[in-house]
Motif scaffolding. Structure first.
Motif, PDB file in Angstrom:
ATOM      1  N   SER A 206      -9.374   8.702 -13.824  1.00 12.94           N
ATOM      2  CA  SER A 206      -8.742   7.386 -13.950  1.00 12.94           C
ATOM      3  C   SER A 206      -7.386   7.542 -14.611  1.00 12.94           C
ATOM      4  CB  SER A 206      -9.624   6.430 -14.758  1.00 12.94           C
ATOM      5  OG  SER A 206      -9.859   6.957 -16.042  1.00 12.94           O
ATOM      6  N   PRO A 207      -6.381   6.749 -14.203  1.00 14.27           N
ATOM      7  CA  PRO A 207      -5.029   6.913 -14.732  1.00 14.27           C
ATOM      8  C   PRO A 207      -4.846   6.247 -16.086  1.00 14.27           C
ATOM      9  CG  PRO A 207      -5.052   5.175 -13.092  1.00 14.27           C
ATOM     10  CD  PRO A 207      -6.450   5.734 -13.138  1.00 14.27           C
ATOM     11  N   LEU A 208      -3.903   6.771 -16.846  1.00 14.75           N
ATOM     12  CA  LEU A 208      -3.441   6.091 -18.059  1.00 14.75           C
ATOM     13  C   LEU A 208      -2.299   5.179 -17.608  1.00 14.75           C
ATOM     14  CD1 LEU A 208      -3.588   6.032 -21.258  1.00 14.75           C
ATOM     15  CD2 LEU A 208      -1.559   7.481 -21.162  1.00 14.75           C
ATOM     16  N   LEU A 209      -2.600   3.895 -17.466  1.00 16.28           N
ATOM     17  CA  LEU A 209      -1.589   2.957 -16.966  1.00 16.28           C
ATOM     18  C   LEU A 209      -0.572   2.672 -18.066  1.00 16.28           C
ATOM     19  CD1 LEU A 209      -3.925   0.507 -15.014  1.00 16.28           C
ATOM     20  CD2 LEU A 209      -2.574   2.418 -14.113  1.00 16.28           C
ATOM     21  N   TYR A 436      -2.282  15.068 -10.796  1.00 16.04           N
ATOM     22  CA  TYR A 436      -3.470  14.220 -10.963  1.00 16.04           C
ATOM     23  C   TYR A 436      -3.615  13.202  -9.830  1.00 16.04           C
ATOM     24  CZ  TYR A 436      -3.702  15.837 -15.828  1.00 16.04           C
ATOM     25  OH  TYR A 436      -3.807  16.589 -16.955  1.00 16.04           O
ATOM     26  N   ALA A 437      -2.535  12.942  -9.092  1.00 13.77           N
ATOM     27  CA  ALA A 437      -2.527  11.842  -8.129  1.00 13.77           C
ATOM     28  C   ALA A 437      -3.691  11.926  -7.135  1.00 13.77           C
ATOM     29  CB  ALA A 437      -1.197  11.797  -7.391  1.00 13.77           C
ATOM     30  N   ASP A 438      -3.919  13.111  -6.567  1.00 10.44           N
ATOM     31  CA  ASP A 438      -4.993  13.259  -5.578  1.00 10.44           C
ATOM     32  C   ASP A 438      -6.371  13.141  -6.232  1.00 10.44           C
ATOM     33  OD1 ASP A 438      -3.131  13.580  -3.582  1.00 10.44           O
ATOM     34  OD2 ASP A 438      -3.172  15.780  -3.674  1.00 10.44           O
ATOM     35  N   ASP A 439      -6.499  13.631  -7.483  1.00  7.02           N
ATOM     36  CA  ASP A 439      -7.796  13.563  -8.184  1.00  7.02           C
ATOM     37  C   ASP A 439      -8.228  12.116  -8.421  1.00  7.02           C
ATOM     38  OD1 ASP A 439      -7.755  16.300  -8.301  1.00  7.02           O
ATOM     39  OD2 ASP A 439      -6.905  16.385 -10.323  1.00  7.02           O
ATOM     40  N   MET A 440      -7.246  11.210  -8.527  1.00  7.05           N
ATOM     41  CA  MET A 440      -7.553   9.810  -8.857  1.00  7.05           C
ATOM     42  C   MET A 440      -7.532   8.902  -7.633  1.00  7.05           C
ATOM     43  SD  MET A 440      -5.572   9.477 -12.532  1.00  7.05           S
ATOM     44  CE  MET A 440      -3.940   9.769 -11.875  1.00  7.05           C
ATOM     45  N   LYS A 445      -8.373   3.556  -4.701  1.00  6.54           N
ATOM     46  CA  LYS A 445      -9.003   2.828  -3.591  1.00  6.54           C
ATOM     47  C   LYS A 445      -9.922   1.729  -4.106  1.00  6.54           C
ATOM     48  CE  LYS A 445      -8.872   6.571  -0.174  1.00  6.54           C
ATOM     49  NZ  LYS A 445      -9.675   7.578   0.557  1.00  6.54           N
ATOM     50  N   SER A 446     -10.644   2.019  -5.179  1.00  7.96           N
ATOM     51  CA  SER A 446     -11.619   1.052  -5.701  1.00  7.96           C
ATOM     52  C   SER A 446     -10.973  -0.053  -6.528  1.00  7.96           C
ATOM     53  CB  SER A 446     -12.654   1.777  -6.567  1.00  7.96           C
ATOM     54  OG  SER A 446     -13.281   2.804  -5.845  1.00  7.96           O
ATOM     55  N   ASN A 447      -9.880   0.260  -7.237  1.00  8.76           N
ATOM     56  CA  ASN A 447      -9.330  -0.673  -8.215  1.00  8.76           C
ATOM     57  C   ASN A 447      -8.004  -1.313  -7.832  1.00  8.76           C
ATOM     58  OD1 ASN A 447     -11.169  -0.344 -10.811  1.00  8.76           O
ATOM     59  ND2 ASN A 447     -10.892   1.692  -9.922  1.00  8.76           N
ATOM     60  N   ILE A 448      -7.294  -0.733  -6.860  1.00 11.72           N
ATOM     61  CA  ILE A 448      -5.989  -1.305  -6.502  1.00 11.72           C
ATOM     62  C   ILE A 448      -5.965  -1.693  -5.033  1.00 11.72           C
ATOM     63  CG2 ILE A 448      -3.477  -0.977  -6.539  1.00 11.72           C
ATOM     64  CD1 ILE A 448      -3.884   1.183  -8.617  1.00 11.72           C
ATOM     65  N   SER A 449      -5.919  -0.683  -4.175  1.00 12.75           N
ATOM     66  CA  SER A 449      -5.857  -0.954  -2.734  1.00 12.75           C
ATOM     67  C   SER A 449      -6.232   0.305  -1.968  1.00 12.75           C
ATOM     68  CB  SER A 449      -4.442  -1.399  -2.349  1.00 12.75           C
ATOM     69  OG  SER A 449      -4.301  -1.439  -0.946  1.00 12.75           O
ATOM     70  N   ALA A 450      -6.836   0.117  -0.817  1.00 11.82           N
ATOM     71  CA  ALA A 450      -7.237   1.264   0.003  1.00 11.82           C
ATOM     72  C   ALA A 450      -6.031   2.040   0.511  1.00 11.82           C
ATOM     73  CB  ALA A 450      -8.079   0.790   1.177  1.00 11.82           C
ATOM     74  N   TRP A 452      -3.086   2.368  -1.188  1.00 17.03           N
ATOM     75  CA  TRP A 452      -2.151   2.682  -2.282  1.00 17.03           C
ATOM     76  C   TRP A 452      -1.552   4.083  -2.123  1.00 17.03           C
ATOM     77  CZ3 TRP A 452       0.473   0.609  -6.252  1.00 17.03           C
ATOM     78  CH2 TRP A 452       0.945   1.460  -7.252  1.00 17.03           C
ATOM     79  N   THR A 453      -2.392   5.077  -1.847  1.00 13.91           N
ATOM     80  CA  THR A 453      -1.913   6.460  -1.715  1.00 13.91           C
ATOM     81  C   THR A 453      -0.943   6.581  -0.552  1.00 13.91           C
ATOM     82  OG1 THR A 453      -4.021   7.245  -2.624  1.00 13.91           O
ATOM     83  CG2 THR A 453      -2.647   8.855  -1.472  1.00 13.91           C
ATOM     84  N   ALA A 454      -1.223   5.869   0.552  1.00 13.23           N
ATOM     85  CA  ALA A 454      -0.329   5.911   1.714  1.00 13.23           C
ATOM     86  C   ALA A 454       1.030   5.286   1.381  1.00 13.23           C
ATOM     87  CB  ALA A 454      -0.972   5.179   2.893  1.00 13.23           C
ATOM     88  N   LEU A 455       1.018   4.174   0.635  1.00 14.95           N
ATOM     89  CA  LEU A 455       2.282   3.536   0.234  1.00 14.95           C
ATOM     90  C   LEU A 455       3.100   4.473  -0.650  1.00 14.95           C
ATOM     91  CD1 LEU A 455       1.043  -0.073  -0.681  1.00 14.95           C
ATOM     92  CD2 LEU A 455       2.502   0.542   1.260  1.00 14.95           C
ATOM     93  N   ARG A 456       2.430   5.108  -1.604  1.00  8.09           N
ATOM     94  CA  ARG A 456       3.116   6.038  -2.502  1.00  8.09           C
ATOM     95  C   ARG A 456       3.745   7.181  -1.717  1.00  8.09           C
ATOM     96  NH1 ARG A 456       1.390  10.912  -4.572  1.00  8.09           N
ATOM     97  NH2 ARG A 456       2.359  11.554  -6.553  1.00  8.09           N
ATOM     98  N   ARG A 457       2.977   7.748  -0.784  1.00  9.37           N
ATOM     99  CA  ARG A 457       3.471   8.871   0.005  1.00  9.37           C
ATOM    100  C   ARG A 457       4.649   8.446   0.886  1.00  9.37           C
ATOM    101  NH1 ARG A 457      -1.018  10.060   2.388  1.00  9.37           N
ATOM    102  NH2 ARG A 457      -1.756  11.456   0.747  1.00  9.37           N
TER     103      ARG A 457
END
Length: 588
Positions: A206-209, A436-440, A445-450, A452-457
């Motif tokens: 989990s990230p430290l926001l 850490y990005a891939d580990d989280m 997916k569960s807490n923000i958006s399915a 999210w990783t695609a948008l970041r990339r």
């Protein structure tokens, strides 16, 4: 060592002879003033001692007294809201006793010995207790409940436990063990160079926001993770760390000044007590411990400060809290190591630093992590370490930066050219990274958006493409670029200026929730896709840039959290309408 005497002095290093019963890392008192020192080398009947105070006036022949205890700190209620030096002397009390400059040989307890704390027991007489178990609590500040835990070497049955008000040196419980009786007080002592043990380290999931868009979106650090912020003077290290201390999703903050310039530490010492915790609206100091060392303080105390701070962090982690530790900066700590190593006449490594620099840095960062602490109920706590590095001239190839990058998994590279253009936080999105990005991914997916990783990339790819196009622009000029490439540059500029730039001093823009980050980034990328489609159908990037919705995009970051949903919905509606109107004009 009671009959040992000083035989030689070299700066903060003293050699004593007549040593018989000393052990490595024993704390000693030197001379009539009782200067504090630590044994760092033993050779026959000689002990080499690093002294945590100015050794001026110490002469050969002066007495050296061994306390027969390693460098330890007192852990208990009263740590929060305190400001200490590197060996846990309270600076506010020191000032009252010795004035603006720390008097040598001054011995002051780290915790107030007279304050009585309200102890509320959670266990009862005749109950069995095990190491790490919480037997009661003290409301240390309105924000933090201080857990009183069973020491790691105590296991047995409670023969007594009291409620009421006690000082930090009074016992509140007694445990009958196999070997006798053990007393439990409100405070305990711990050796700073020995990590506090845990049952099991957990993976970073989990990230430290932090509320800082460039960090949370592109280069996140996990709870219990390690991050480095290298950057030249004036690039924004201290402001970034202050933002992390203020907004990071952690319960307790430990801020260590490892020997920065006096004016920088002064700024921290004056601003931190005035900061407000944004969530509780209480003073931020109610969940903060400051360990302050400036560059003119004794070099050995600067070396010890980092261990003092991390021991306090481990203590609150053991209570089950999420702790964030900021070290500013580990370069000054490494310089202290180099100076001590030189006085010990050790063989130097690269650029004069000791050969064991990399090992010492690794040992420090390895004390972080998310862990199941020693306790019957499998309590979980985390200790996130963020270390600033001050490489001379911003040269990341120097030893401290390189050794730090080997052991940390997040690199927030500060860029002087971005800072000179007033782009803050001046974190270079092309050189920085997070492992850490891939580990989280599952957490996102569960807490923000399915997606999210695609948008970041996608956003990072656009910024990378912009960097490549900028080289072409320098050769042929912007006007000679094809329209699709102009569209990419336009989207990249929007990501840079409307998303990555963030004002630490603006009431609204200083913090962005992860939900608002999702809305902002997805809207900017949606505009980029509509622009790309419009260009394919004959529209020009110049015409698209003149759309009024383009200006609205830049205003999202100034929109308050409670209004952002409706604002984004309105912008997306206007975006669709304006692009439809533009394409109709192009068709005619």
């Amino acid at each position: 060592m009671s009959d040992s005497i000083v035989s030689r002095i070299s700066g903060s290093v003293v050699v004593a002879t007549g040593v018989e019963d000393a052990q490595m890392y024993d704390v000693v008192r030197i001379g009539e003033m009782g200067l504090l020192g630590e044994v760092i080398r033993l050779e026959g009947n000689k002990a080499t001692i690093q002294v945590y105070e100015d050794t001026t006036g110490i002469k050969p022949g002066e007495k050296v007294t061994n306390t027969k205890r390693p460098l330890s700190i007192q852990l208990g209620p009263g740590l929060l809201k305190s400001i200490y030096d590197g060996i846990q002397r309270p600076l506010d009390v020191l000032r009252e006793k010795s004035g603006d400059f720390i008097g040598r040989g001054v011995v002051i307890p780290a915790l107030d010995q007279n304050t009585k704390w309200e102890f509320v027991p959670l266990k009862k007489k005749n109950e069995e207790v095990r190491p790490g178990e919480i037997i009661g609590s003290v409301q240390e500040t309105p924000l933090i409940s201080h857990k009183i835990m069973v020491p790691f070497n105590v296991n047995g049955v409670l023969t007594s436990i009291s409620d009421g008000k006690f000082t930090v040196n009074e016992n509140v419980a007694e445990v009958k063990t196999n070997s006798g009786k053990a007393q439990i007080g409100l405070s305990s002592w711990w050796m700073v160079r020995t990590p506090r043990p845990v049952s099991k380290k957990l993976p970073p999931e989990s990230p430290l926001l932090t509320g800082q868009r460039v960090l949370d979106t592109f280069f996140p650090v996990a709870k219990g993770g390690t991050a480095a912020i290298p950057g030249p003077f004036g690039s924004g290290k201290t402001v970034t760390q202050q933002q992390l201390a203020k907004w990071a999703d952690s319960n307790v903050i430990v801020y260590i000044g490892c020997g920065e310039r006096g004016n920088e530490m002064t700024e921290i010492l004056t601003t931190f007590p005035e900061l407000e915790d944004p969530k509780s609206k209480r003073p931020l100091m109610e969940r903060t411990v400051l360990v302050a060392n400036t560059s003119n303080m004794p070099v050995a105390a600067r070396e010890a400060s980092i261990y003092t701070g991390i021991t306090m962090g481990e203590y609150y982690r053991d209570m089950g809290y999420d702790v964030a530790l900021m070290a500013d900066s580990t370069s000054r700590w490494a310089e202290a190591l180099r100076e001590i190593s030189g006085r010990l006449e050790e063989m130097p490594g690269e650029e004069g630093y000791p050969a064991y620099l990399g090992r010492r840095l690794a040992e420090f960062y390895e004390r972080g992590g998310k862990a199941v602490v020693i306790s019957p109920e499998d309590r979980i706590g985390s200790l996130t370490l963020v270390g600033a590095v001050s490489p001379p001239g911003g040269d990341f190839s120097e030893p401290v930066s390189q050794n730090t990058l080997r052991v940390t998994r997040v690199f927030w590279g500060l860029d002087a050219s971005l800072a000179s253009r007033r782009h803050f936080p001046s974190i270079n999105w092309l050189t920085s990274y997070s492992l850490y990005a891939d580990d989280m991914d599952e957490w996102y997916k569960s807490n923000i958006s399915a997606n999210w990783t695609a948008l970041r990339r996608e956003a990072l790819e656009i910024l990378q493409r912009e960097s490549e196009l900028q080289e072409i622009v320098q050769l042929i000029g912007y006007d000679a670029l094809p329209e699709p490439e102009k569209g990419i540059l336009d989207t990249a500029r929007s990501i840079r200026e409307d998303y990555l730039q963030q004002s630490a001093y603006d009431e609204v823009d200083t913090y962005t929730s992860i939900r608002k980050q999702l809305l902002m980034l997805s809207t900017i990328l949606e505009f980029g896709k509509l622009e790309s489609e419009a260009i394919k159908k004959g529209a020009t990037s110049q015409k698209i840039s003149s759309l009024s919705v383009r200006k609205d995009l830049s205003m999202i970051k100034w929109t308050r959290e409670e209004e952002v949903e409706s604002k984004v919905e309105e912008i997306r509606s206007n975006m669709k309408t304006q692009f439809e109107k533009l394409l109709a004009e192009v068709a005619h």
